[in-house]
Write a protein that holds these residues in place. Structure first.
Motif, PDB file in Angstrom:
ATOM      1  N   ASN A  64      31.526  44.543  54.883  1.00 24.92           N
ATOM      2  CA  ASN A  64      32.653  44.588  53.753  1.00 24.92           C
ATOM      3  C   ASN A  64      32.333  45.340  52.637  1.00 24.92           C
ATOM      4  N   TYR A  65      32.616  46.413  52.339  1.00 20.38           N
ATOM      5  CA  TYR A  65      32.330  47.358  51.124  1.00 20.38           C
ATOM      6  C   TYR A  65      33.404  47.244  49.831  1.00 20.38           C
ATOM      7  N   ASN A  66      34.434  46.548  50.162  1.00 21.99           N
ATOM      8  CA  ASN A  66      35.574  46.075  49.280  1.00 21.99           C
ATOM      9  C   ASN A  66      35.827  44.869  48.679  1.00 21.99           C
ATOM     10  N   LEU A  67      34.496  44.277  48.590  1.00 27.92           N
ATOM     11  CA  LEU A  67      34.610  42.568  48.266  1.00 27.92           C
ATOM     12  C   LEU A  67      34.932  42.554  46.659  1.00 27.92           C
ATOM     13  N   ALA A  68      36.104  41.590  46.479  1.00 30.56           N
ATOM     14  CA  ALA A  68      36.534  41.221  45.312  1.00 30.56           C
ATOM     15  C   ALA A  68      35.270  40.774  44.213  1.00 30.56           C
ATOM     16  N   GLN A  69      34.955  41.234  43.112  1.00 33.54           N
ATOM     17  CA  GLN A  69      33.689  40.953  42.475  1.00 33.54           C
ATOM     18  C   GLN A  69      34.316  39.936  41.495  1.00 33.54           C
ATOM     19  N   LEU A  70      33.275  38.997  40.761  1.00 32.50           N
ATOM     20  CA  LEU A  70      33.789  38.103  39.950  1.00 32.50           C
ATOM     21  C   LEU A  70      33.794  38.395  38.502  1.00 32.50           C
TER      22      LEU A  70
ATOM     23  N   ALA B 186      32.212  40.319  31.157  1.00 31.55           N
ATOM     24  CA  ALA B 186      32.110  41.427  31.950  1.00 31.55           C
ATOM     25  C   ALA B 186      33.346  41.667  32.781  1.00 31.55           C
ATOM     26  N   PRO B 187      34.352  42.253  32.301  1.00 31.73           N
ATOM     27  CA  PRO B 187      35.621  42.392  32.763  1.00 31.73           C
ATOM     28  C   PRO B 187      35.729  43.224  33.863  1.00 31.73           C
ATOM     29  N   ILE B 188      36.566  43.218  34.806  1.00 30.91           N
ATOM     30  CA  ILE B 188      36.725  44.177  35.958  1.00 30.91           C
ATOM     31  C   ILE B 188      38.236  44.743  35.746  1.00 30.91           C
ATOM     32  N   ASN B 189      38.325  45.880  35.628  1.00 30.11           N
ATOM     33  CA  ASN B 189      39.733  46.499  35.581  1.00 30.11           C
ATOM     34  C   ASN B 189      40.460  45.616  34.450  1.00 30.11           C
ATOM     35  N   GLY B 190      40.111  45.069  33.425  1.00 36.23           N
ATOM     36  CA  GLY B 190      40.806  44.686  32.644  1.00 36.23           C
ATOM     37  C   GLY B 190      40.993  43.203  32.972  1.00 36.23           C
ATOM     38  N   GLN B 191      40.468  42.621  33.771  1.00 35.78           N
ATOM     39  CA  GLN B 191      40.647  41.216  34.448  1.00 35.78           C
ATOM     40  C   GLN B 191      39.483  40.300  33.935  1.00 35.78           C
ATOM     41  N   THR B 192      39.551  39.289  33.428  1.00 36.89           N
ATOM     42  CA  THR B 192      38.414  38.325  32.680  1.00 36.89           C
ATOM     43  C   THR B 192      38.595  36.882  33.308  1.00 36.89           C
ATOM     44  N   ASN B 193      39.367  36.867  34.413  1.00 40.55           N
ATOM     45  CA  ASN B 193      39.082  35.651  35.155  1.00 40.55           C
ATOM     46  C   ASN B 193      39.338  35.863  36.688  1.00 40.55           C
ATOM     47  N   ASN B 194      39.615  34.879  37.490  1.00 45.01           N
ATOM     48  CA  ASN B 194      39.332  35.099  38.935  1.00 45.01           C
ATOM     49  C   ASN B 194      40.382  34.216  39.757  1.00 45.01           C
ATOM     50  N   THR B 195      41.304  34.853  40.143  1.00 45.93           N
ATOM     51  CA  THR B 195      42.417  34.028  41.023  1.00 45.93           C
ATOM     52  C   THR B 195      42.619  35.042  42.150  1.00 45.93           C
TER      53      THR B 195
ATOM     54  N   TYR C  67      42.914  43.763  41.851  1.00 45.27           N
ATOM     55  CA  TYR C  67      42.203  44.548  40.465  1.00 45.27           C
ATOM     56  C   TYR C  67      40.604  44.492  40.473  1.00 45.27           C
ATOM     57  N   ARG C  68      40.253  43.559  41.369  1.00 47.01           N
ATOM     58  CA  ARG C  68      38.741  43.037  41.211  1.00 47.01           C
ATOM     59  C   ARG C  68      37.933  43.876  42.290  1.00 47.01           C
ATOM     60  N   VAL C  69      38.528  44.453  43.152  1.00 48.21           N
ATOM     61  CA  VAL C  69      37.949  45.251  44.138  1.00 48.21           C
ATOM     62  C   VAL C  69      37.193  46.805  43.819  1.00 48.21           C
ATOM     63  N   PRO C  70      36.117  47.048  44.433  1.00 42.86           N
ATOM     64  CA  PRO C  70      35.505  48.377  43.841  1.00 42.86           C
ATOM     65  C   PRO C  70      36.434  49.543  44.076  1.00 42.86           C
TER      66      PRO C  70
END
Length: 290
Positions: free
Chosen positions: A133-139, A144-153, A159-162
């Motif tokens: 799996n190369y597209n695992l959603a990161q925490l 350390a926001p990911i694409n503007g996301q600061t929490n994990n739902t 939004y949190r995938v590479p």
């Protein structure tokens, strides 16, 4: 295979043996058929049934996806709308290789008794890593926001995938980046048959480490970091002792009465195995998607 071995009689009762070998392996079609059979641009998957427009009577209706065509990829940052592609692919091909090596000593310490001790190991590279799996959603976090996301739902996993536009488990590649190694100390005491008795006791102390889990994949915990998968294999038994024996019971006489004849030729044999347990693994199969 490419192999080399030697045996040297250092003393009248001492023999030294060793060897190395390179063993190349073929790859079964079951390890790559998913990527080739169902991945663009090799093929398009058409589902048949009452809920689908395809049927045996009309296998290619006018609205069917054209063969050998790429599905469009898109992602809307404002709404989270995504093409949610599920595209398996075949990665760089290497020939799996296992290198085996050993160095052992055999010594007759008493008449009919042989002690054997040695180091036995192997190292494997280019092993099949099935559907990694190369597209695992990161925490994500506030620091350390990911694409503007600061929490994990579960809702913001897209939004949190590479690679935006693919499912969190929709970009799986079969490659040849797996590796493993095995090292062991093996000690054996063997008694040649005499006086009706023969036995062999063998003890092995070993460790088997690999990045490939029992199902041929490396998708536990954070699949994005292959080195994090490196751990004892699920079949690793650190310590193992096996005792096999055979003893001719010393009674009975065929020249005597019938009872003496029936008591002749009986034998006691057995195999006793004592070994450590398998490791207990704790998995997070969700991988941060929830």
């Amino acid at each position: 295979p490419i192999c080399f071995g030697f045996a040297y009689q250092a003393l009248s009762k001492l023999v030294i043996r060793g060897g190395v070998g390179l063993f190349y392996d073929r790859v079964g079609s079951s390890n790559f058929v998913h990527a080739v059979e169902q991945g663009d641009p090799y093929a398009v998957t058409l589902d048949y049934g009452s809920a689908n427009p395809y049927s045996l009577a009309n296998p290619y209706p006018s609205n069917a996806v054209q063969p050998l065509a790429f599905s469009p990829r898109y992602f809307n940052p404002a709404t989270g709308a995504s093409s949610a592609l599920n595209t398996p692919f075949y990665s760089v091909i290497h020939t799996p290789l296992t290198r085996q090596y050993n160095l052992t000593f055999q010594y007759e310490f008493m008449k009919g008794y042989v002690l054997e001790a040695g180091f036995v190991g192997s190292s494997s590279i280019n092993q099949v890593d099935y559907n990694h799996n190369y597209n695992l959603a990161q925490l994500a976090s506030p620091s350390a926001p990911i694409n503007g996301q600061t929490n994990n739902t579960l809702a913001n996993a897209v939004y949190r995938v590479p690679y935006l536009g693919y499912q969190a488990v929709g970009l799986q590649g079969t490659g040849y980046d797996g590796f493993a190694n095995y090292n062991s100390l093996q000690v054996t005491v063997r008694k040649a048959f005499s006086h009706g008795l023969t036995f062999q006791g063998a003890y092995t102390y070993s460790k088997d480490l690999t990045v490939i889990s029992f199902d041929g994949q490396a998708n536990v915990n954070n699949a994005s970091v292959l080195g994090q998968q490196y751990a004892p294999s699920n079949f690793n038994r650190p310590q193992r002792f096996v005792l096999s024996y055979s003893y001719n019971l010393p009674f009975g006489n065929p020249k005597s009465a019938l009872l003496g004849y029936l008591a002749k030729g009986w034998q006691v044999t057995g195999v006793t195995t004592i070994q450590g347990g398998q490791p207990m693994s704790v998995y997070n199969t969700n991988g941060g998607t929830a």
